[in-house]
Design a protein around this motif. Structure first.
Motif, mmCIF file in Angstrom:
data_model
loop_
_atom_site.group_PDB
_atom_site.id
_atom_site.type_symbol
_atom_site.label_atom_id
_atom_site.label_comp_id
_atom_site.label_asym_id
_atom_site.label_seq_id
_atom_site.Cartn_x
_atom_site.Cartn_y
_atom_site.Cartn_z
ATOM 1 N N LYS A 78 0.845 -1.184 0.000
ATOM 2 C CA LYS A 78 0.000 0.000 0.000
ATOM 3 C C LYS A 78 0.881 1.235 0.000
ATOM 4 O O LYS A 78 1.858 1.302 0.754
ATOM 5 N N ALA A 79 0.563 2.195 -0.830
ATOM 6 C CA ALA A 79 1.380 3.410 -0.934
ATOM 7 C C ALA A 79 1.442 4.136 0.404
ATOM 8 O O ALA A 79 0.429 4.249 1.107
ATOM 9 N N ASN A 80 2.632 4.614 0.776
ATOM 10 C CA ASN A 80 2.780 5.389 2.016
ATOM 11 C C ASN A 80 3.468 6.727 1.767
ATOM 12 O O ASN A 80 3.940 7.377 2.690
ATOM 13 N N GLY A 81 3.556 7.131 0.482
ATOM 14 C CA GLY A 81 4.197 8.390 0.153
ATOM 15 C C GLY A 81 3.380 9.593 0.613
ATOM 16 O O GLY A 81 2.171 9.490 0.877
ATOM 17 N N VAL A 82 4.048 10.747 0.732
ATOM 18 C CA VAL A 82 3.380 11.983 1.122
ATOM 19 C C VAL A 82 3.856 13.115 0.220
ATOM 20 O O VAL A 82 4.925 13.032 -0.398
ATOM 21 N N THR A 127 3.250 7.245 -4.741
ATOM 22 C CA THR A 127 4.646 7.034 -4.324
ATOM 23 C C THR A 127 4.745 6.174 -3.066
ATOM 24 O O THR A 127 3.816 6.107 -2.261
ATOM 25 N N ASP A 128 5.897 5.527 -2.933
ATOM 26 C CA ASP A 128 6.280 4.825 -1.704
ATOM 27 C C ASP A 128 7.425 5.599 -1.067
ATOM 28 O O ASP A 128 8.313 6.087 -1.769
ATOM 29 N N MET A 129 7.427 5.690 0.254
ATOM 30 C CA MET A 129 8.470 6.403 0.969
ATOM 31 C C MET A 129 9.327 5.426 1.780
ATOM 32 O O MET A 129 8.803 4.549 2.465
ATOM 33 N N PHE A 130 10.653 5.586 1.666
ATOM 34 C CA PHE A 130 11.604 4.790 2.448
ATOM 35 C C PHE A 130 12.535 5.762 3.175
ATOM 36 O O PHE A 130 13.027 6.714 2.574
ATOM 37 N N GLN A 131 12.764 5.494 4.470
ATOM 38 C CA GLN A 131 13.552 6.424 5.276
ATOM 39 C C GLN A 131 14.843 5.770 5.765
ATOM 40 O O GLN A 131 14.867 4.579 6.098
ATOM 41 N N ILE A 132 15.894 6.587 5.838
ATOM 42 C CA ILE A 132 17.232 6.127 6.226
ATOM 43 C C ILE A 132 17.739 7.004 7.362
ATOM 44 O O ILE A 132 17.577 8.230 7.324
ATOM 45 N N GLY A 133 18.366 6.395 8.369
ATOM 46 C CA GLY A 133 18.912 7.187 9.460
ATOM 47 C C GLY A 133 19.536 6.323 10.538
ATOM 48 O O GLY A 133 19.555 5.097 10.441
ATOM 49 N N ARG A 134 20.027 6.988 11.572
ATOM 50 C CA ARG A 134 20.690 6.289 12.671
ATOM 51 C C ARG A 134 19.705 5.714 13.674
ATOM 52 O O ARG A 134 20.011 4.769 14.409
ATOM 53 N N SER A 135 18.507 6.269 13.744
ATOM 54 C CA SER A 135 17.511 5.833 14.720
ATOM 55 C C SER A 135 17.046 4.404 14.440
ATOM 56 O O SER A 135 16.966 3.970 13.290
ATOM 57 N N THR A 136 16.731 3.700 15.502
ATOM 58 C CA THR A 136 16.161 2.349 15.361
ATOM 59 C C THR A 136 14.642 2.376 15.502
ATOM 60 O O THR A 136 14.004 1.329 15.576
ATOM 61 N N GLU A 137 14.042 3.573 15.552
ATOM 62 C CA GLU A 137 12.591 3.676 15.645
ATOM 63 C C GLU A 137 11.946 3.154 14.357
ATOM 64 O O GLU A 137 12.565 3.147 13.291
ATOM 65 N N SER A 138 10.704 2.767 14.464
ATOM 66 C CA SER A 138 10.022 2.078 13.368
ATOM 67 C C SER A 138 9.928 2.851 12.053
ATOM 68 O O SER A 138 9.895 2.216 10.992
ATOM 69 N N PRO A 139 9.878 4.189 12.046
ATOM 70 C CA PRO A 139 9.793 4.865 10.747
ATOM 71 C C PRO A 139 11.036 4.693 9.867
ATOM 72 O O PRO A 139 10.969 4.923 8.661
ATOM 73 N N ILE A 140 12.156 4.286 10.467
ATOM 74 C CA ILE A 140 13.399 4.128 9.705
ATOM 75 C C ILE A 140 13.438 2.731 9.081
ATOM 76 O O ILE A 140 13.388 1.719 9.777
ATOM 77 N N ASP A 141 13.530 2.680 7.761
ATOM 78 C CA ASP A 141 13.590 1.402 7.049
ATOM 79 C C ASP A 141 15.008 0.842 6.996
ATOM 80 O O ASP A 141 15.203 -0.373 6.986
ATOM 81 N N ARG A 170 15.013 10.733 3.252
ATOM 82 C CA ARG A 170 13.907 9.894 2.782
ATOM 83 C C ARG A 170 13.976 9.799 1.260
ATOM 84 O O ARG A 170 14.421 10.743 0.589
ATOM 85 N N VAL A 171 13.564 8.662 0.733
ATOM 86 C CA VAL A 171 13.554 8.419 -0.706
ATOM 87 C C VAL A 171 12.118 8.145 -1.121
ATOM 88 O O VAL A 171 11.447 7.285 -0.540
ATOM 89 N N MET A 172 11.660 8.884 -2.116
ATOM 90 C CA MET A 172 10.293 8.712 -2.623
ATOM 91 C C MET A 172 10.372 8.030 -3.986
ATOM 92 O O MET A 172 11.016 8.534 -4.917
ATOM 93 N N CYS A 173 9.705 6.882 -4.124
ATOM 94 C CA CYS A 173 9.738 6.093 -5.358
ATOM 95 C C CYS A 173 8.356 6.056 -6.003
ATOM 96 O O CYS A 173 7.360 5.744 -5.330
ATOM 97 N N GLN A 174 8.309 6.352 -7.279
ATOM 98 C CA GLN A 174 7.050 6.223 -8.007
ATOM 99 C C GLN A 174 6.639 4.757 -8.063
ATOM 100 O O GLN A 174 7.472 3.873 -8.233
#
Length: 466
Positions: A78-82, A127-141, A170-174
């Motif tokens: 399911k799309a999660n882009g914003v 779009t689909d959104m993928f997130q990158i970072g140091r945090s281990t919280e759930s929004p980070i893929d 964050r990376v937004m993919c069509q």
């Protein structure tokens, strides 16, 4: 090609084909529902596969969950882009509601004297959104940690204060062809908010919208001529929170932004490098990965070299590259190289030009090897009398770093990681960010800064006498 199925913690299934070369790991999306690219690698580095430079195929303690050396992106169920929607001025009820609403994505720009502008983001079905970072919280893929050149385990980096943002980008993919992927600085936290504090660089655009930069910034470089045998280094740029492209700031965290580069885009292409100030990622497309070697191919090249029975030209003992799973501890048949000339030998403990007597002390041979590598002892090649570093050779195991499928004939200096000639030449020309304002070429497999006139050496093997 062998097809593997990986399950991501978000519940999405990733069907992918492994396309790897020695010292490089890449994942290739194979089904129609998957994006045709993405590979992140650490380093150096760097996929609809994203690979991290330095880890040579896997993290020191193994790839686990969202913390791994490479990450494959696939179309979400399911799309999660914003996308940006309403802009609220400071201290309005609508602004407060947007920030407190955990079902509403928003970006808050704190100006001066506590004034805040809040930009609401609405759902984007395309779009689909993928997130990158140091945090281990759930929004980070994709969880990344700082890359320390030459460190052998995760514990080696724990004493270093991280410069990577907890929610870096964050990376937004069509979701439909051509599956364009675009990168933006900063990621949404668990409350679906992004906060740019008073000290962060921020401004109002000519059309009345807000934009800004993160503290240490997100830098991107697109190679010229793609990630191919003809690739040349591009120019490093900084990406803003809204995805605009700028020249680099004077220093990494300076408040004055660079000049906007309107002719360039934040769209990721095969071979794009993403630097998060502490980790460098390599983005690979499915089409690009189809031209790189597979793990099976790298293993075949290793066996082919060993089948030729290369010999030490002095001890006449047969040399052999160890299994790609053993990439940290030298064994008895390990090839060693004199980096000044490229002659390949077996291990020996003579010819040092520093404190020869210390080599005769009663200690384990591997302890001596480690001490020599740490102290950079100089050795004289018995074949040509050239004097320089003497190090063990290791096959590069992250396939996505390779530009071609040619045999591994060259080694990076001073680390000794082995790859094809065109791969060595390419990475020796790439200036990677280091610290807050310097750049230098590094080995993609371990992130060590390259040394010597070229940064690599052609290997000279001696075949069996019989």
């Amino acid at each position: 090609m062998v097809t593997h199925t990986h399950t991501h913690n978000t519940g999405m299934s990733v069907n992918s084909q492994q396309v790897l070369l020695p010292a490089l790991g890449t994942l290739l999306a194979s089904n129609m529902a998957s994006y045709p690219l993405v590979f992140l690698s650490l380093s150096l580095c760097l996929s609809r596969s994203v690979s991290l430079f330095r880890y040579n195929g896997s993290l020191p303690n193994g790839d686990r969950g969202r913390r791994k050396s490479r990450f494959s992106l696939s179309k979400r169920p399911k799309a999660n882009g914003v996308k940006p929607s309403t802009v609220h001025a400071a201290c309005t009820a609508q602004a407060a509601k947007a920030i407190s609403n955990k079902d509403q994505h928003s970006i808050s720009y704190t100006l001066y004297r506590g004034q805040t502008v809040v930009v609401e983001y609405t759902h984007d079905n395309n779009t689909d959104m993928f997130q990158i970072g140091r945090s281990t919280e759930s929004p980070i893929d994709f969880v990344v940690t700082d890359t320390v050149a030459g460190s052998q385990s995760n514990s080696d980096t724990q004493s270093v204060q991280s410069t990577i943002s907890r929610f870096a980008c964050r990376v937004m993919c069509q979701r439909t062809p051509p599956y364009t992927a675009r990168i933006y600085a900063a990621g949404f936290d668990s409350s679906k908010n992004i906060f740019l504090g008073e000290k962060a660089a921020k401004w109002k655009t000519c059309d009345g919208q807000m934009d800004g930069l993160t503290t240490n910034g997100v830098l991107v470089m697109h190679p010229r001529h793609g990630f191919t045998e003809d690739s040349k280094p591009g120019v490093w740029r900084e990406i803003s929170v809204c995805g605009n492209v700028f020249t680099l700031r004077e220093t990494r965290s300076a408040q004055q932004r660079g000049k906007m580069v309107e002719a360039e885009s934040q769209e990721l292409v095969d071979g794009s490098l993403i630097d998060l100030c502490g980790a460098t990622l390599l983005w690979r497309t499915a089409e690009g990965l189809s031209r790189t070697p597979t793990i099976k191919h790298l293993e075949a090249l290793r066996q082919e070299i060993n089948a030729a029975r290369p010999q030490c030209p002095v001890g006449f003992n047969t040399l052999a590259f160890p299994s790609m799973r053993r990439k940290d501890t030298p064994d008895e048949k390990q090839p060693w190289v004199y980096l000044q000339c490229g002659h390949v030998h077996g291990y020996h403990n003579w010819g040092s030009h520093r404190d020869r007597d210390r080599l005769d002390r009663d200690r384990d041979r591997l302890d001596r090897d480690q001490e020599e590598r740490e102290q950079g002892w100089s050795r004289e090649c018995p074949m040509c009398r050239a004097t320089g570093p003497y190090v063990p050779l290791w096959l590069g195991c992250e396939a996505s770093f390779y530009l071609d499928t040619a045999p591994p004939t060259h080694a990076f200096s001073p680390c000794g990681h082995v790859c094809s000639e065109k791969t060595a030449v390419f990475w020796s020309q790439i200036p990677l960010p280091h610290g807050t304002h310097t750049f230098h070429a590094s080995c993609p497999f371990c992130a060590q800064q390259l040394s010597g006139e070229q940064g690599y050496v052609r290997l000279i093997f001696q075949g069996p006498l019989d």
